[in-house]
Design an enzyme around this catalytic site. Structure first.
Site, PDB file in Angstrom:
ATOM      1  CG  LEU A 165      -0.492   0.028   2.607  1.00 55.04           C
ATOM      2  CD1 LEU A 165      -0.165   1.440   3.060  1.00 55.04           C
ATOM      3  CD2 LEU A 165      -1.556  -0.557   3.498  1.00 55.04           C
ATOM      4  NE  ARG A 166      -0.448   3.423  -4.680  1.00 51.43           N
ATOM      5  CZ  ARG A 166      -1.256   3.826  -5.648  1.00 51.43           C
ATOM      6  NH1 ARG A 166      -0.816   4.625  -6.597  1.00 51.43           N
ATOM      7  NH2 ARG A 166      -2.533   3.446  -5.677  1.00 51.43           N
ATOM      8  CE  LYS A 223       6.553  -3.252   1.042  1.00 53.53           C
ATOM      9  NZ  LYS A 223       5.749  -2.946   2.167  1.00 53.53           N
ATOM     10  CG  PHE A 268       7.563   5.483  -8.737  1.00 53.79           C
ATOM     11  CD1 PHE A 268       6.186   5.504  -8.638  1.00 53.79           C
ATOM     12  CD2 PHE A 268       8.305   5.442  -7.561  1.00 53.79           C
ATOM     13  CE1 PHE A 268       5.556   5.472  -7.404  1.00 53.79           C
ATOM     14  CE2 PHE A 268       7.688   5.413  -6.322  1.00 53.79           C
ATOM     15  CZ  PHE A 268       6.319   5.421  -6.247  1.00 53.79           C
ATOM     16  CG  LEU A 269      10.659   7.446 -14.962  1.00 53.52           C
ATOM     17  CD1 LEU A 269      10.684   7.347 -16.480  1.00 53.52           C
ATOM     18  CD2 LEU A 269      12.081   7.238 -14.418  1.00 53.52           C
ATOM     19  N   GLY A 272      12.940  15.374  -8.537  1.00 56.16           N
ATOM     20  CA  GLY A 272      12.611  16.380  -7.533  1.00 56.16           C
ATOM     21  C   GLY A 272      13.521  16.244  -6.338  1.00 56.16           C
ATOM     22  CB  CYS A 279       8.171   2.258   2.792  1.00 55.73           C
ATOM     23  SG  CYS A 279       6.744   1.807   3.784  1.00 55.73           S
ATOM     24  CE  LYS A 342       2.206   8.910  -0.746  1.00 57.15           C
ATOM     25  NZ  LYS A 342       2.293   7.583  -1.339  1.00 57.15           N
TER      26      LYS A 342
HETATM   27  C1  UDX Z   1       5.988   3.006  -0.937  1.00 52.92           C
HETATM   28  C2  UDX Z   1       5.623   2.022  -2.058  1.00 52.92           C
HETATM   29  O1  UDX Z   1       5.160   2.755  -3.198  1.00 52.92           O
HETATM   30  C3  UDX Z   1       4.540   1.062  -1.585  1.00 52.92           C
HETATM   31  O2  UDX Z   1       4.244   0.118  -2.586  1.00 52.92           O
HETATM   32  C4  UDX Z   1       5.048   0.365  -0.324  1.00 52.92           C
HETATM   33  O3  UDX Z   1       4.053  -0.506   0.186  1.00 52.92           O
HETATM   34  C5  UDX Z   1       5.439   1.367   0.725  1.00 52.92           C
HETATM   35  O4  UDX Z   1       6.406   2.282   0.212  1.00 52.92           O
HETATM   36  P1  UDX Z   1       4.875   5.207   0.057  1.00 52.92           P
HETATM   37  O5  UDX Z   1       6.047   5.274   0.995  1.00 52.92           O
HETATM   38  O6  UDX Z   1       3.509   5.459   0.589  1.00 52.92           O
HETATM   39  O7  UDX Z   1       4.835   3.792  -0.665  1.00 52.92           O
HETATM   40  O8  UDX Z   1       5.132   6.339  -1.050  1.00 52.92           O
HETATM   41  P2  UDX Z   1       5.424   6.399  -2.606  1.00 52.92           P
HETATM   42  O9  UDX Z   1       4.238   6.877  -3.307  1.00 52.92           O
HETATM   43  O10 UDX Z   1       6.073   5.175  -3.085  1.00 52.92           O
HETATM   44  O11 UDX Z   1       6.485   7.590  -2.616  1.00 52.92           O
HETATM   45  C6  UDX Z   1       7.724   7.461  -1.928  1.00 52.92           C
HETATM   46  C7  UDX Z   1       8.553   8.705  -2.062  1.00 52.92           C
HETATM   47  O12 UDX Z   1       9.061   8.795  -3.385  1.00 52.92           O
HETATM   48  C8  UDX Z   1       7.835  10.019  -1.793  1.00 52.92           C
HETATM   49  O13 UDX Z   1       8.673  10.832  -1.017  1.00 52.92           O
HETATM   50  C9  UDX Z   1       7.620  10.601  -3.168  1.00 52.92           C
HETATM   51  O14 UDX Z   1       7.575  11.989  -3.155  1.00 52.92           O
HETATM   52  C10 UDX Z   1       8.846  10.093  -3.916  1.00 52.92           C
HETATM   53  N1  UDX Z   1       8.671   9.982  -5.353  1.00 52.92           N
HETATM   54  C11 UDX Z   1       7.742   9.133  -5.880  1.00 52.92           C
HETATM   55  C12 UDX Z   1       9.477  10.736  -6.207  1.00 52.92           C
HETATM   56  O15 UDX Z   1      10.340  11.492  -5.756  1.00 52.92           O
HETATM   57  N2  UDX Z   1       9.313  10.606  -7.555  1.00 52.92           N
HETATM   58  C13 UDX Z   1       8.395   9.779  -8.102  1.00 52.92           C
HETATM   59  O16 UDX Z   1       8.316   9.716  -9.330  1.00 52.92           O
HETATM   60  C14 UDX Z   1       7.583   9.013  -7.233  1.00 52.92           C
END
Ligand code: UDX
Length: 451
Positions: A165-166, A223, A268-269, A272, A279, A342
């Site tokens: 989960l996110r 995971k 996820f690209l 920033g 996590c 986030k």
């Molecule tokens: C993550 C995984 O996505 C999820 O599957 C797992 O179960 C737990 O860890 P989460 O920590 O809620 O989830 O956040 P996620 O949406 O993955 O973002 C993680 C971080 O990456 C954030 O700080 C976000 O800002 C950053 N991010 C994400 C980027 O910098 N660029 C991106 O393109 C995507």
């Protein structure tokens, strides 16, 4: 639908499963409420009485869209109860372990809470019941715990069922995940565990959600490797941002262009400030520590670079702020918009935004920080910052504006209005989430990430 299961009506399943959820944090509270939403009978346990009291009163202990609604619904239906008394889990068929595995002092995962939960649970466990791990643990932990459970209660079975989960989408990701992974032992116990989990997840399975049955170490690795991959993808694009910055390219256009290739994908690209949260950062460190222990540290050597690239983004913004303020931030008023790691979350664990705000303050800036949800969680970690009650208040008189979390309210700010509030129209867009042309047109000096 798997054989032997009843039918599904709406969100209620005809054969409710008696479930316990141990740990009521970001994962457990959402899991417990979601299981009740699916029609199961749930008892949720946590060692923190204050948290249990709030949950029992229908109050989510953290910000997560959709959680208050399903919590209210679950409480009204009588299908969920919250307790600090582990004895109340007795009689549940499936016991989910949803406690935290924070980063320990060496970078390895701290398994204190997992071990304590299993030790507290086994006296109340009966043969034929299932302990289902959801926490992210170092590979090999499940096999060790399975042996402990079997020794304490012969006939009880431990399996591993990681969650993906996110935050911000936790309810949706729990009720309708993109896949289920069951890590089970070979033989009859494993088959019974699969059947039990199929009943728990009957609704999503009936809707066609893929379900993969694997062994225990594979489930643990699914995971952690998924998170390592996601972290690598983010650091990859941030490395490209570093190149783009010196080469005069635009990393956002680059991401769009390479993202059209299905094998790469655009998700996820986003370059920033990099990743934070509870996590990804700790998981890549725990994964490296575990690989070292297993004698295959070299296999994950690249994750040290992933981590370093990620942390460089924070330093880069501090440097950029210093440059834009004429060589020193001391005595300057800096408006920080965004503190959560986030948007749609109040979580500031390892948040790049909060980290940058705190460093600027340490360097002598006067930071006025605002976040729609994370001010209180941020204040607990960094009471020294000046927290504003609104974006407007944070912006008033600012020598520099930093947008560090891409909340919709910040994306939608009117740059002309912001210009009328600040002392100096200079903005750093740490998440490439603002309309560069609009801000430039309003008179701002605009600096994005890798563009
Ligand atoms: C993550 C995984 O996505 C999820 O599957 C797992 O179960 C737990 O860890 P989460 O920590 O809620 O989830 O956040 P996620 O949406 O993955 O973002 C993680 C971080 O990456 C954030 O700080 C976000 O800002 C950053 N991010 C994400 C980027 O910098 N660029 C991106 O393109 C995507």
């Amino acid at each position: 639908m798997p054989s032997g299961l009843g039918s599904v009506t709406g969100t209620r399943y005809r054969r409710p499963v008696r479930i316990s959820v141990i740990g009521c944090g970001y994962l457990g509270a959402v899991h417990a409420a979601s299981m009740a939403k699916l029609g199961h009978e749930v008892v949720a346990v946590d060692v923190d009485p204050a948290k249990i009291e709030r949950l029992a009163a229908g109050e989510a202990p953290f910000f997560e869209p959709g959680l208050p609604e399903i919590l209210d619904e679950a409480l009204a239906s009588g299908r969920i109860r919250f307790t600090t008394d582990m004895a109340e889990v007795a009689g549940s068929t499936v016991h989910f372990l949803a406690v935290g595995t924070p980063q320990g002092p060496t970078g390895a995962a701290d398994l204190t809470y997992v071990d304590a939960a299993v030790a507290a649970l086994t006296p109340h466990l009966a043969p034929g019941e299932f302990v289902v791990g959801k926490s992210t643990v170092p590979v090999g932990t499940a096999a060790r715990l399975a042996a402990e459970v079997e020794a304490a209660v012969p006939g009880a079975t431990l399996v591993w069922n990681p969650e993906f989960l996110r935050e911000g989408f936790a309810v949706q990701d729990t009720i309708s995940p993109d896949r289920f992974v069951y890590g089970v032992p070979e033989g009859a116990d494993g088959e019974r565990a699969v059947a039990a989990l199929d009943e728990v997840y009957a609704q999503a399975l009936a809707a066609g959600t893929p379900r993969l049955v694997v062994n225990l170490p594979t489930a643990e690795l699914v995971k952690i490797s998924a998170n390592a991959f996601l972290a690598t993808k983010i650091s990859f694009i941030n490395a490209m941002a570093e190149i783009a910055e010196v080469a005069g390219a635009d990393v956002t256009a680059l991401a769009d262009a390479i993202g059209h290739d299905d094998r790469i994908g655009r998700k996820f690209l986003n370059a920033g400030l990099g990743f934070g949260g509870g996590c990804l950062p700790k998981d890549i460190r725990a994964f490296q520590a575990r690989a070292d222990e297993l004698g295959v540290g070299e296999s994950l050597a690249f994750l040290a670079d992933v981590d370093a690239t990620n942390l460089r983004r924070r330093a880069h913004v501090v440097d950029l702020a210093t440059e834009l303020l004429g060589g020193s931030v001391a005595g300057k008023r800096v408006a920080v918009l965004g503190l959560a790691f986030k948007p749609n979350s109040d979580d500031v664990r390892d948040s790049p935004a909060l980290d940058i705000a705190a460093r600027l303050q340490e360097l002598g800036a006067s930071v006025g920080a605002y976040d729609p949800e994370a001010v209180e969680t941020a204040r607990r970690l960094h009471p020294e910052l000046d927290y504003a009650a609104s974006a407007t208040q944070a912006l008033e008189g600012a020598d520099l504006v930093l947008v560090l979390t891409e909340w919709t309210v910040f994306r939608e700010l009117d740059p002309a209005e912001v210009a009328s509030l600040v002392a100096s129209p200079v903005v750093v867009d740490g998440r490439n989430c603002l309309d560069r042309d609009a801000w430039t047109a309003a008179g701002f000096t605009y600096r994005g990430m890798g563009r």
